[in-house]
Write an enzyme that holds these catalytic residues in place. Structure first.
Site, short mmCIF file in Angstrom:
data_model
loop_
_atom_site.label_atom_id
_atom_site.label_comp_id
_atom_site.label_asym_id
_atom_site.label_seq_id
_atom_site.Cartn_x
_atom_site.Cartn_y
_atom_site.Cartn_z
N GLY A 106 0.84 -1.20 0.00
CA GLY A 106 0.00 0.00 0.00
C GLY A 106 0.86 1.24 0.00
N LYS A 107 0.28 2.37 -0.12
CA LYS A 107 1.00 3.64 -0.02
C LYS A 107 -0.02 4.75 0.15
CE LYS A 107 5.31 5.06 -0.19
NZ LYS A 107 6.50 4.31 0.24
N GLY A 108 0.41 5.85 0.74
CA GLY A 108 -0.49 6.99 0.89
C GLY A 108 0.29 8.27 0.74
#
Ligand code: NAD
Length: 417
Positions: A106-108
């Site tokens: 994931g990443k944000g």
């Protein structure tokens, strides 16, 4: 939108295409892997200190959860875009699979300029962002961590906001927390330490000893300076290091501890006693055994790849080599250890932190170092085996191994409904 972000996603998809061909990946799995599972775009209204209200845009992307909860950092930078977040979350998926962690990727990020914001503004923005991505994150769903311009302070705010909204303390919702609220020993130096472990394995593969090699390091920040300290400790001659102001060189070797002390006083390594000043471009082309890019993306390019004068390139930075340069480096017989392996020490100790938070059982520093070493060694050996068996460069080999593991997990679980 910054062109580099579009390129980053395009490159990641081209690499996936190459890997799919090597693996003869099932068409439906390839189609699934081309797209993220889930993306959330949020507006983050934030009261600024001057009485105005700014609305920032934030993202959280879960690329894959086939192998476990999504895992990946949160970046604060003006250039953050959806494409960048998607590309980085794809790379996190491969990185976690490559070193065998039970995580997806994931990443944000939030498009903002943290350098121009006060601590209070950053705190209000972070808390509102956390509330907005609350439906996605959680200790068994998606676990954020620090990335560019976020650190333990932001992780503490996220952990506290999430806990307040749940009504009880949930330390497992983020990693990279301060030690006094459930952070792990060794997390802040894990990337540099992990990179050193991978380098030792690479040198062993070539029958070289770390005490008998020279090394040049671009970037003397968290990752680069820690790697330098571990290498110096075992007798590696660090002949050059650099930061954004320039590079310093001494063919007899530099002492990272002295450079750090000097940098703390002056804000740069440039000008440190007993060193010659050179440019960052010159550092990359120095004759040495090991070149470590540990600063920015796209620094080894079509223009300078033919002049790289190292036997091994250890990619501590994310994406320091362009696709065009990759080919030249491989054809010239330089052994390149790709980023998803070389800098996986950080996410590995994040995994240890998550396990400690979930089990409320704190590990000792020795336990962390020993386990990190084993995981990094195994990652290197697994990738090397694939590279030899399939006659691939290490970049393709690591991706083949990672994509195969994600693909196997998807097949084993089967397609719902
Ligand atoms: P950092 O901000 O602590 O350090 C970056 C260093 O690069 C600084 O010394 C800075 O002066 C230098 N730099 C900036 N611009 C430069 C330029 N134009 N030329 C040369 N040097 C320049 O960042 P970091 O955490 O050490 O991260 C460095 C790289 O490693 C990034 O690509 C990051 O994504 C990657 N990485 C870091 C971690 C981690 O845990 N820190 C984990 C995985 C990957």
């Amino acid at each position: 939108m910054p062109e580099k972000n579009i390129r980053m996603l395009d490159n990641a998809l081209i690499q996936l295409q190459n890997v799919a061909e090597v693996l003869e990946l099932d068409q439906w799995i390839h189609e699934m892997l081309k797209k993220p599972e889930r993306v959330l775009i949020v507006s983050i209204p934030t009261h600024m200190d001057n009485g105005t209200t700014k609305v920032f845009t934030g993202y959280r992307c879960q690329y894959s959860t086939a192998r476990g909860p999504a895992k990946g950092g949160i970046r604060y930078h003006p250039d953050v875009t959806l494409d960048e977040v998607i590309a980085l979350s794809m790379l996190m998926t491969w990185k976690c699979a490559l070193v065998g962690l039970p995580f997806g990727g994931g990443k944000g990020g939030v498009a903002c300029n943290p350098k121009e914001m006060s601590e209070n503004e950053l705190r209000r923005m972070t808390r509102r962002f956390t509330a907005m991505i609350l439906p996605l994150i959680g200790p068994d769903k998606d676990i954020p961590a620090p990335d560019v311009y976020t650190g333990p302070r932001e992780m503490a705010w996220i952990m506290d906001t999430y806990s307040m909204l749940k009504g009880y303390s949930v330390p497992g919702v983020v990693t990279g927390k301060p030690l006094n609220i459930g952070g792990s020993l060794g997390r802040n130096i894990a990337t540099g330490r992990g990179a050193a472990f991978v380098l030792f394995e690479s040198l062993k593969h070539f029958g070289m000893s770390p005490s008998n090699v020279t090394c040049a390091i671009q970037g003397f920040g968290n990752a680069g300076s820690v790697a330098a300290k571990f290498l110096y400790k075992v007798g590696t001659k660090i002949i050059a290091v650099s930061d954004s102001k320039g590079a310093v060189y001494n063919k007899e070797g530099l002492n990272p501890k002295k450079l750090l002390e000097y940098k703390e006083k002056t804000g740069t390594v440039v000008g440190c006693e007993g060193c010659e000043t050179i440019s960052n471009a010159e550092l990359l082309e120095l004759e040495c055994d090991v070149l470590i890019p540990a600063a920015l993306e796209n620094v080894i390019t079509e223009e300078n790849a033919a002049n790289i004068n190292a036997k091994i390139v250890l990619e501590v930075a994310n994406g320091p080599t362009t696709v065009e340069a990759d080919k030249i480096i491989y054809e010239r017989g330089i052994f390149l250890v790709p980023d998803i392996l070389a800098n996986a020490g950080g996410v590995t100790v994040s995994y240890f932190e998550w396990v400690q938070s979930l089990t409320t059982w704190l590990w000792t520093k020795d336990e962390i170092i020993t386990r990190l070493e084993k995981i990094m060694q195994r990652g290197f050996r697994d990738a090397l085996t694939v590279a030899k068996e399939k006659e691939l460069d290490m970049r393709t080999a690591t991706q083949v191994l990672a994509v195969e593991r994600v693909s196997d997990a998807i097949k084993t679980r089967g397609l719902f409904p």
